[in-house]
Design a protein around this motif. Structure first.
Motif, PDB file in Angstrom:
ATOM      1  N   LEU A  42       0.814  -1.216   0.000  1.00 39.33           N
ATOM      2  CA  LEU A  42       0.000   0.000   0.000  1.00 39.33           C
ATOM      3  C   LEU A  42       0.849   1.269   0.000  1.00 39.33           C
ATOM      4  CD1 LEU A  42      -2.845  -0.857   2.553  1.00 39.33           C
ATOM      5  CD2 LEU A  42      -2.871  -1.047   0.078  1.00 39.33           C
ATOM      6  N   MET A  45      -0.178   3.955  -2.208  1.00 38.99           N
ATOM      7  CA  MET A  45      -1.544   4.449  -2.008  1.00 38.99           C
ATOM      8  C   MET A  45      -1.671   5.247  -0.725  1.00 38.99           C
ATOM      9  SD  MET A  45      -3.668   1.110  -3.156  1.00 38.99           S
ATOM     10  CE  MET A  45      -3.201   0.215  -4.622  1.00 38.99           C
ATOM     11  N   LEU A  46      -0.898   4.852   0.274  1.00 39.20           N
ATOM     12  CA  LEU A  46      -0.923   5.591   1.554  1.00 39.20           C
ATOM     13  C   LEU A  46       0.458   6.221   1.731  1.00 39.20           C
ATOM     14  CD1 LEU A  46      -2.694   2.910   3.764  1.00 39.20           C
ATOM     15  CD2 LEU A  46      -3.698   5.000   2.880  1.00 39.20           C
ATOM     16  N   ARG A  47       0.675   7.300   0.983  1.00 42.37           N
ATOM     17  CA  ARG A  47       2.036   7.852   0.936  1.00 42.37           C
ATOM     18  C   ARG A  47       2.513   8.345   2.285  1.00 42.37           C
ATOM     19  NH1 ARG A  47       0.164  10.212  -3.981  1.00 42.37           N
ATOM     20  NH2 ARG A  47      -0.403  11.965  -2.677  1.00 42.37           N
ATOM     21  N   ARG A  49       1.956   7.006   5.068  1.00 40.26           N
ATOM     22  CA  ARG A  49       2.392   5.868   5.892  1.00 40.26           C
ATOM     23  C   ARG A  49       3.820   5.537   5.429  1.00 40.26           C
ATOM     24  NH1 ARG A  49      -1.707   0.943   6.411  1.00 40.26           N
ATOM     25  NH2 ARG A  49      -2.891   2.498   7.583  1.00 40.26           N
ATOM     26  N   GLU A  69       2.137  -2.364   9.693  1.00 38.29           N
ATOM     27  CA  GLU A  69       2.663  -3.042   8.507  1.00 38.29           C
ATOM     28  C   GLU A  69       3.851  -3.936   8.861  1.00 38.29           C
ATOM     29  OE1 GLU A  69       1.174  -2.834   5.744  1.00 38.29           O
ATOM     30  OE2 GLU A  69       0.074  -0.943   5.728  1.00 38.29           O
ATOM     31  N   GLU A  87       1.268   5.020  13.714  1.00 41.09           N
ATOM     32  CA  GLU A  87       0.707   6.121  12.941  1.00 41.09           C
ATOM     33  C   GLU A  87      -0.042   7.109  13.828  1.00 41.09           C
ATOM     34  OE1 GLU A  87      -1.062   5.582   8.539  1.00 41.09           O
ATOM     35  OE2 GLU A  87      -1.627   4.063   9.976  1.00 41.09           O
ATOM     36  N   PHE A  88       0.115   8.364  13.519  1.00 38.66           N
ATOM     37  CA  PHE A  88      -0.580   9.476  14.188  1.00 38.66           C
ATOM     38  C   PHE A  88      -0.066   9.722  15.605  1.00 38.66           C
ATOM     39  CE2 PHE A  88      -3.902   7.363  11.480  1.00 38.66           C
ATOM     40  CZ  PHE A  88      -3.730   8.193  10.396  1.00 38.66           C
TER      41      PHE A  88
END
Lengths: 377, 375
Positions: A42, A45-47, A49, A69, A87-88
């Motif tokens: 991905l 698609m999820l740059r 990340r 991941e 993440e975040f």
């Protein structure tokens, strides 16, 4: 393919030394895969990340990835050090900075993948590692990556032959009157049947649509007798990309169509004899111009006639274009596609994969006979 | 020829946002924003990244497209933007063309919105080195604010995309055979997706047994066994818009554990989905999801619990602890409710909702996963 030795460590080490780089850090899907063996499906698609992989000149290597991941990443990766970020809550840049500090590289010369790394993250790195010197790592990486290891050449040959078979199977099952899209669906299905994990690109254009470079297959365009079909496709097989092109004709080719295809193929094979160490990339392009001129097509003009095959199957340097002075080396691998437009602009395309050897280009895409266009009958 | 009224996205809203912004012009460089503004997909923009495509949209002006010569004919045919400046690959740098355009617009000293989360450092420095008086700032928030409101055309595309994807997945689940590999299931899912109307495949994480404990594992040679959970998180592209659904099935009879977990997950799912109403925020939904998981005795280690979707798979507003965007009618959001035990087992539901003046409307309504689908 899992244990294949694909990373060209010897060459990487030499090129990093040549550019004075202490540690190379990469961020794109293909280079993270190349350096670490971890494939993040991905990533494109999820740059945000962001994942990063690195290799220090002393051989220490590492991977930074989002924790969600990491479980999958570790299945395929072969690096010594792993760092995850949630993440975040934290960021890839924060973890990377801490890792580089832990490795004693906070004031090192860091080669970054400047043609991918987003400007914003680059500015963050500069701020968080004020004593480091940042330089472009793209050149060293590209050079090392362009010289394929024997294992990599094996993989490229095998996966591209699977792709050839998929195209041949799909065309064989197609009939006049089917749509472009129906052929495309069949072809994608055939790619999966042959073992592809996903597709990177596919172009199926028939008749006048063959004038365009990369449109989606049309559900409205029916394959009519006399249409030429241009198929340019690439998939991912275990992370390794393919890229071939084949032509087909609906019904029987006219004399002019058959002649044009013959010129394309004969010229392509002639150009491939120039895939010899020491030849410059522009000389390969010039061979296309000369080859077409000798066959009655003077003044050949294209931006390029091929490219080194990237890890994901796309374009990579060296590109075969008229101003590229790069000298070819043994075990470079090229996708050779000297597109020949007809007077209306329909692109006759044949794309095959060759390895540079002292005896000239060794053809890897040998699974299908391309003497004539495939037939839809 | 296509006109601005014919495009899928809300370009009048974008034009207003540019006029009201701090910027003299914005430059779209990412595939999603070039697609949104130009209403055309240049597929090589992603596969050949240095073949840059950009759209410069200055205040009070019409947008200008900058792209590689090889794509010009197609874009002229497909886009409403007719002011096209092309660069010859390997001869002219795309950034040099951008610099020329900014000079032509007399914006050498202007304030330009750039997508710095996409534009690579090398190109950015080429730009700023050649135009040292240029002031730049990130314009992603501007694009996000516009794109998070979906037009009727976008809602129609997304609804069709989700239903088609559900139909494809249901068809795949129905045909699962004991002994079939994950790769074989993925092959059929891909075929079904394309047959059901997808232009291209986005991602197909379809796994069984212990592999359902991973979020995004590539389909493997693992063979489906009786009693396995089968889980998919998959999507396709429909006019470049993503679908992204999650559904869970089981090969054979459900056991007490399946029923118990699934019942609790569904209750959480409904509870969170129902909060997709004007005035709420993703932060509130995330916090409530945390509470509901705790109450249900289900771990909740996740960084987010859903997201808007469109030309990108994760768009704002996210259901995350950092999201303060207030939901408004016309937005969409997925809700993804899941539990995973790495290398052992996982359950996953993901649906799409439209936020309206009242209750949220479920757009992914073809494959009802109220109970685990029994294969």
């Amino acid at each position: 393919m899992a244990n294949a030795k694909v990373r060209n460590d010897d060459r990487l080490s030499r090129e990093l030394a040549a550019d004075g780089i202490d540690v190379l850090v990469v961020f794109s899907m293909e280079n993270v895969f190349y350096l670490s063996g971890a494939l993040f499906a991905l990533q494109d698609m999820l740059r945000d990340r962001l994942a990063a992989a690195g290799l220090a000149r002393d051989g220490r290597d590492f991977l930074v990835a989002a924790t969600n991941e990491m479980s999958v990443a570790r299945k395929g990766a072969h690096v010594a050090e792993y760092r995850g970020y949630q993440e975040f809550r934290s960021t890839a840049v924060d973890e990377l900075v801490q890792l580089l500090k832990d490795m004693g590289l906070a004031d090192a010369t860091i080669g970054l993948e400047m043609r991918y790394l987003m400007a914003e993250y680059y500015e963050q790195l500069r701020e968080l590692l004020p004593r480091a010197r940042f330089v472009g790592g793209d050149r060293a990486l590209e050079v090392a990556r362009s010289i394929k290891t024997p294992d990599h050449i094996e993989i490229i040959g095998h996966t591209n032959r699977l792709t050839e078979r998929a195209v041949a199977d799909a065309v064989a099952a197609t009939r006049p009157g089917d749509t472009e899209k129906a052929l495309a669906i069949r072809m994608i299905n055939a790619m999966y049947e042959q073992g592809a994990d996903t597709l990177r690109h596919f172009v199926v254009t028939a008749g006048d649509n063959a004038m365009h470079a990369h449109p989606y297959p049309s559900a409205e365009k029916n394959l009519e007798l006399g249409d030429i079909i241009r198929i340019d496709i690439g998939g991912l097989f275990g992370g390794y990309g393919t890229d071939i092109a084949r032509m087909a004709i609906v019904g029987e080719a006219s004399e002019d169509q058959a002649r044009r295809y013959r010129i394309l193929r004969d010229t392509q094979r002639e150009i491939a004899t120039r895939f010899v160490p020491g030849v410059r990339a522009r000389e390969v392009f010039e061979a296309a111009v000369e080859g077409y001129a000798s066959r009655g097509v003077p003044g050949y003009k294209r931006d390029h006639v091929g490219h080194s095959l990237s890890i994901l199957g796309g374009h990579d340097n060296p590109m075969l274009h008229p101003s590229n002075e790069t000298v070819l080396e043994e075990n470079m691998v090229f996708a050779l596609e000297p597109i020949l437009p007809d007077p209306d602009g329909r692109r006759y395309t044949l794309e095959d994969i060759f390895v540079v050897t002292p005896e000239g280009g060794r053809l890897l895409t040998t699974a299908t006979d391309t003497t004539e266009m495939f037939g839809v009958r | 020829m296509k006109k601005i009224e014919d495009v899928i996205g809300d370009l009048p809203r974008l034009r207003r946002a540019i006029e009201e912004s701090e910027f003299d012009a914005v430059v779209a460089v990412s595939p999603e924003n070039v697609r949104y503004i130009g209403d055309v997909n240049i597929s090589t923009q992603t596969t050949i990244r240095d073949r840059l495509a950009m759209i410069v949209w200055a205040k009070g002006r019409e947008p200008i497209f900058i792209l590689c010569q090889v794509e010009e004919g197609f874009v002229r045919q497909e886009s409403w933007i007719q002011d096209i400046r092309s660069f010859k690959e390997f001869v002219t740098s795309p950034v040099a063309v951008l610099i020329d355009v900014l000079r032509e617009l007399k914006l050498e000293k202007g304030h330009i919105g750039m997508e710095t989360e996409y534009f690579a450092a090398e190109y950015f420095h080429q730009l700023t080195a050649n135009l040292p008086n240029l002031r730049t700032g990130p314009c992603e928030p501007l694009f996000r604010r516009v794109r998070m409101y979906k037009t009727a055309k976008e809602v129609e595309i997304l609804t069709n995309a989700y239903r088609s994807t559900e139909k494809a997945l249901l068809g795949t689940y129905i045909g699962v055979q004991i002994g079939e590999t994950e790769k074989s299931m993925a092959n059929r899912l891909g075929f079904n997706l394309l047959q059901s109307g997808a232009d291209d495949l986005a991602f197909m994480h379809i796994n069984a047994g212990p592999n359902t404990g991973f979020p995004h594992m590539a389909p493997s040679s693992y063979q489906v066994k009786k009693g396995d959970i089968v889980k998919a998180d998959c999507g396709g592209f429909y006019s470049e818009y993503y679908s992204n659904i999650g559904r869970t099935a089981k090969v054979g009879k459900l056991d007490d554990e399946d029923i118990s977990y699934w019942k609790r997950l569904r209750e959480i799912h409904h509870g969170i989905s129902d909060m997709l109403r004007p005035g709420n925020t993703g932060r509130q939904l995330f916090e409530e999801a945390g509470r509901l998981h705790e109450k249900a005795g289900i771990p909740f280690p996740f960084a987010h619990n859903g997201h808007s979707i469109g030309l990108q798979v994760h768009e704002h507003p996210l259901i995350s602890p950092h999201e303060d965007i207030v939901y408004r009618p016309g937005m969409v959001s997925t809700v993804e409710t899941r539990v995973r035990w790495v290398g052992k087992k996982g359950y996953h539901i993901e649906d799409l909702y439209l936020i309206t003046d009242g209750a949220p409307v479920l757009l992914s309504d073809f494959f009802d996963n109220e109970e685990i689908f029994v294969i």
